[in-house]
Scaffold this motif. Structure first.
Motif, PDB file in Angstrom:
ATOM      1  N   VAL A 232      51.037  39.764  -9.439  1.00 35.49           N
ATOM      2  CA  VAL A 232      51.465  40.544 -10.575  1.00 35.49           C
ATOM      3  C   VAL A 232      50.875  41.503 -10.474  1.00 35.49           C
ATOM      4  O   VAL A 232      50.180  42.148 -10.991  1.00 35.49           O
ATOM      5  CB  VAL A 232      51.888  39.235 -11.931  1.00 35.49           C
ATOM      6  CG1 VAL A 232      52.221  40.680 -13.049  1.00 35.49           C
ATOM      7  CG2 VAL A 232      52.508  38.415 -11.367  1.00 35.49           C
TER       8      VAL A 232
ATOM      9  N   THR B 168      51.039  45.006 -12.373  1.00 40.38           N
ATOM     10  CA  THR B 168      50.860  45.360 -13.479  1.00 40.38           C
ATOM     11  C   THR B 168      50.493  47.071 -13.417  1.00 40.38           C
ATOM     12  O   THR B 168      50.509  47.799 -14.258  1.00 40.38           O
ATOM     13  CB  THR B 168      49.666  45.076 -14.328  1.00 40.38           C
ATOM     14  OG1 THR B 168      48.774  44.515 -14.021  1.00 40.38           O
ATOM     15  CG2 THR B 168      50.325  43.358 -14.448  1.00 40.38           C
TER      16      THR B 168
ATOM     17  N   PRO C  88      51.743  39.910 -16.714  1.00 37.70           N
ATOM     18  CA  PRO C  88      51.770  38.608 -16.452  1.00 37.70           C
ATOM     19  C   PRO C  88      52.497  37.774 -17.818  1.00 37.70           C
ATOM     20  O   PRO C  88      52.147  37.828 -18.975  1.00 37.70           O
ATOM     21  CB  PRO C  88      50.591  37.733 -16.142  1.00 37.70           C
ATOM     22  CG  PRO C  88      49.310  38.954 -15.916  1.00 37.70           C
ATOM     23  CD  PRO C  88      50.223  40.065 -16.953  1.00 37.70           C
TER      24      PRO C  88
ATOM     25  N   TYR D 264      53.857  33.187 -15.830  1.00 34.81           N
ATOM     26  CA  TYR D 264      53.335  34.221 -15.230  1.00 34.81           C
ATOM     27  C   TYR D 264      53.458  35.106 -14.598  1.00 34.81           C
ATOM     28  O   TYR D 264      53.296  36.164 -14.571  1.00 34.81           O
ATOM     29  CB  TYR D 264      52.484  33.760 -14.173  1.00 34.81           C
ATOM     30  CG  TYR D 264      50.939  34.879 -13.001  1.00 34.81           C
ATOM     31  CD1 TYR D 264      50.243  35.241 -14.045  1.00 34.81           C
ATOM     32  CD2 TYR D 264      51.510  34.635 -11.906  1.00 34.81           C
ATOM     33  CE1 TYR D 264      49.611  35.629 -13.218  1.00 34.81           C
ATOM     34  CE2 TYR D 264      50.841  35.646 -10.946  1.00 34.81           C
ATOM     35  CZ  TYR D 264      49.965  36.136 -11.418  1.00 34.81           C
ATOM     36  OH  TYR D 264      48.798  37.283 -10.793  1.00 34.81           O
ATOM     37  N   VAL D 265      55.433  34.630 -13.966  1.00 35.95           N
ATOM     38  CA  VAL D 265      56.283  35.821 -12.835  1.00 35.95           C
ATOM     39  C   VAL D 265      57.376  36.042 -13.774  1.00 35.95           C
ATOM     40  O   VAL D 265      57.446  37.177 -13.957  1.00 35.95           O
ATOM     41  CB  VAL D 265      56.307  34.982 -11.283  1.00 35.95           C
ATOM     42  CG1 VAL D 265      54.735  35.429 -10.352  1.00 35.95           C
ATOM     43  CG2 VAL D 265      56.605  33.735 -11.717  1.00 35.95           C
TER      44      VAL D 265
ATOM     45  N   CYS E 237      48.246  32.376  -6.942  1.00 32.77           N
ATOM     46  CA  CYS E 237      48.048  32.802  -7.712  1.00 32.77           C
ATOM     47  C   CYS E 237      47.039  33.850  -7.913  1.00 32.77           C
ATOM     48  O   CYS E 237      46.015  33.328  -8.002  1.00 32.77           O
ATOM     49  CB  CYS E 237      49.136  32.012  -9.554  1.00 32.77           C
ATOM     50  SG  CYS E 237      50.534  31.571  -9.560  1.00 32.77           S
TER      51      CYS E 237
ATOM     52  N   GLN F 119      50.006  27.817 -18.350  1.00 27.14           N
ATOM     53  CA  GLN F 119      50.629  28.510 -16.912  1.00 27.14           C
ATOM     54  C   GLN F 119      50.515  27.652 -15.602  1.00 27.14           C
ATOM     55  O   GLN F 119      51.472  27.646 -15.058  1.00 27.14           O
ATOM     56  CB  GLN F 119      50.270  30.125 -16.612  1.00 27.14           C
ATOM     57  CG  GLN F 119      50.549  31.497 -17.513  1.00 27.14           C
ATOM     58  CD  GLN F 119      49.409  32.407 -17.662  1.00 27.14           C
ATOM     59  OE1 GLN F 119      48.797  32.398 -16.598  1.00 27.14           O
ATOM     60  NE2 GLN F 119      50.618  33.560 -17.898  1.00 27.14           N
TER      61      GLN F 119
END
Length: 502
Positions: free
Chosen positions: A86, A88, A124, A129-130, A152, A160
């Protein structure tokens, strides 16, 4: 903000070797570790890296038995994985570099990377999470590539982890579990194995799960009827509760063992300090070439592998400066971005070697795309450790390694990015002699000047002056040896009875 999945160009579906994929060592991250810990048996992944080069026969792969190495054998049973991260903050290149590092970690653990995906989000998703939409896309990628596992690029919460496994129908692990597994494979000493096991247990404890949705109640039989009422009667303590209690007990035992080992390590370090031997700690990002540099400086013969976290157990060797002053060089465990806090806590006694040094040689991989980011990651962990011990970080000497594989234009850029750094190649030996001279200049020198007449019966003091101090003048007289030298304060105290004599 538009949320979209970005496929990393660094990863492409690998060609199948025709072998049936099996679960690798890290693939059993919870089951293997859990069973080994409760049975107090060593994990099958814990082996010396050198042992992987030994020849062994594997039957059933052909019509004849074939001699292959352990590395080749692991390649035949690689776990097929898909990476997902992810993004961010920072730019797209930063996100892909992080995923590329995750790919190297996965390969080190014994897996085959099939695909890498990056999802752009503000933060996240707390559930999956995604995000739920991207989970469906990820499931399609898993099915299309035939992956066994999804890794991940971050630490997943227990919720999660459970949600992703339920939706993807394959095993899911996070970056922390992956690094812990690599440590478990590479740990060799008793202290290293205990530290890794402690970190694994601390990670595993909040992630224990019950047997589906059916879980027993604590109160057993008729005991629950008097106080708890309906819904509290059952067989007694659940297996989950039993496991938690046993793991807590094991954690307590491991902490006591590591504390005892820490005392032994502190005694050895105190002995070196009492003998006034300066210490140099070699630290840096994983696979930066720290062990190679130790070998180049001392001829230590430490195992060197082109793999992440090849060194877990610190190695200390004696060395001499060009002007003959003795000192120690200690090779330490490498660092990585987002190093799990469980590992920092478990390896605290080992990392104390860094904070107790007189000089910190910070090794940087010159062939890396973003070395300044690795430098920042290492300094962050070192600062955290130093603050915990209430001591400052030792003076730092930045050393850029692997310059034999760096183009001249890139060298100029590195000199601009890392001013004041020393550039060497531990492989070819370029710049190593210059590094020795710089280390000698940075080490603390004797500061007390003495003029002493030492009797011939105290020859050990004369020997210490020669080995530990800087001799200015020496004269042999009828009463003894007259020494004029600069020495450390402890040696000056030993020579005090003979100062001014004659």
């Amino acid at each position: 903000m538009k949320k979209s999945a970005i496929r990393s160009a660094d990863f492409h579906p690998a060609e199948s070797n025709g072998a049936v994929p099996h679960d690798s060592a890290f693939g059993q991250a919870e089951a293997d570790v859990y069973e080994a810990i409760l049975a107090e048996e060593p994990s099958t992944g814990e082996m010396e890296l050198a042992d992987r080069n030994s020849l062994r026969r594997v039957s059933g792969l052909s019509t004849e038995l074939a001699d292959i190495t352990e590395v080749e054998y692991r390649r035949l049973r690689l776990e097929r994985v898909v990476l997902v991260g992810v993004w961010t903050e920072g730019d797209a290149q930063h996100a892909e570099d992080s995923l590329a590092e995750l790919g190297r970690l996965a390969e080190t653990a014994g897996s085959e990377v099939l695909e890498g995906l990056v999802q752009r989000r503000d933060r996240p998703d707390p559930s999956t999470y995604v995000g739920s939409g991207k989970v469906r896309e990820l499931r399609e990628v898993v099915v299309a590539t035939g992956a066994d596992t999804v890794i991940c690029d971050g630490e997943l919460s227990p919720g999660q982890l459970r949600q992703l496994e339920d939706k993807l129908k394959v095993k899911v692990i996070d970056r922390t579990a992956l690094i812990l597994d690599i440590f478990a494979q590479h740990a060799s000493s008793k202290e290293g194995k205990a530290q890794v096991e402690l970190a694994q247990l601390q990670y595993l404890l909040p992630r224990l799960r019950g047997w589906g949705e059916a879980m027993s109640r604590q109160a057993g039989g008729r005991a629950g009827g008097a106080s708890g009422g309906v819904g509290t009667r059952g067989p007694g303590e659940t297996k989950l509760e039993t496991d938690r209690r046993r793991i807590h007990k094991r954690i307590s035992k491991l902490r006591k063992e590591i504390a005892a080992m820490r005392t032994v390590r502190g005694t050895k370090r105190g002995r070196r300090e009492a003998n006034a031997v300066p210490g140099v700690a070699i630290a840096g990002y994983t696979n930066a070439g720290k062990s190679s540099l130790l070998n180049a400086l001392t001829g230590a013969g430490v195992l060197v592998e082109d793999a992440l976290f090849a060194t877990l157990d610190p190695t200390t060797r004696r060395a001499d400066t060009p002007d003959g002053r003795p000192h120690t060089l200690t090779d330490t465990v490498g660092f990585v971005r987002h190093l799990p806090h469980q590992l920092v806590e478990a390896f605290r006694s080992t990392l104390e070697e860094v904070t107790g040094a007189d000089l910190l040689v910070h090794v940087v991989d010159g062939a890396e795309q973003a070395p300044h980011e690795q430098v920042a990651a290492v300094r962050e962990v070192l600062t955290e450790i130093a603050e915990d011990h209430g001591a400052p970080v030792p003076p730092e000497l930045l050393v850029v390694n692997k310059i034999d594989s760096v183009a001249p234009t890139r060298m100029a850029e590195l000199r601009r990015l890392l001013p004041g750094a020393v550039f060497v190649s531990a492989h070819s030996g370029e710049g190593v002699e210059a590094l020795r001279e710089i280390i000698a200049d940075r080490l603390p020198r004797p500061e007390v000047f003495v003029d002493a007449l030492v009797p011939y019966t105290r020859g050990e003091l004369v020997a210490r002056v020669h080995s530990e101090g800087e001799l200015v003048d020496e004269e042999h007289t009828a009463e003894g040896t007259r020494l004029r030298a600069k020495v450390r304060s402890d040696l000056a105290s030993a020579l005090k009875p003979f100062v001014g004599a004659g």
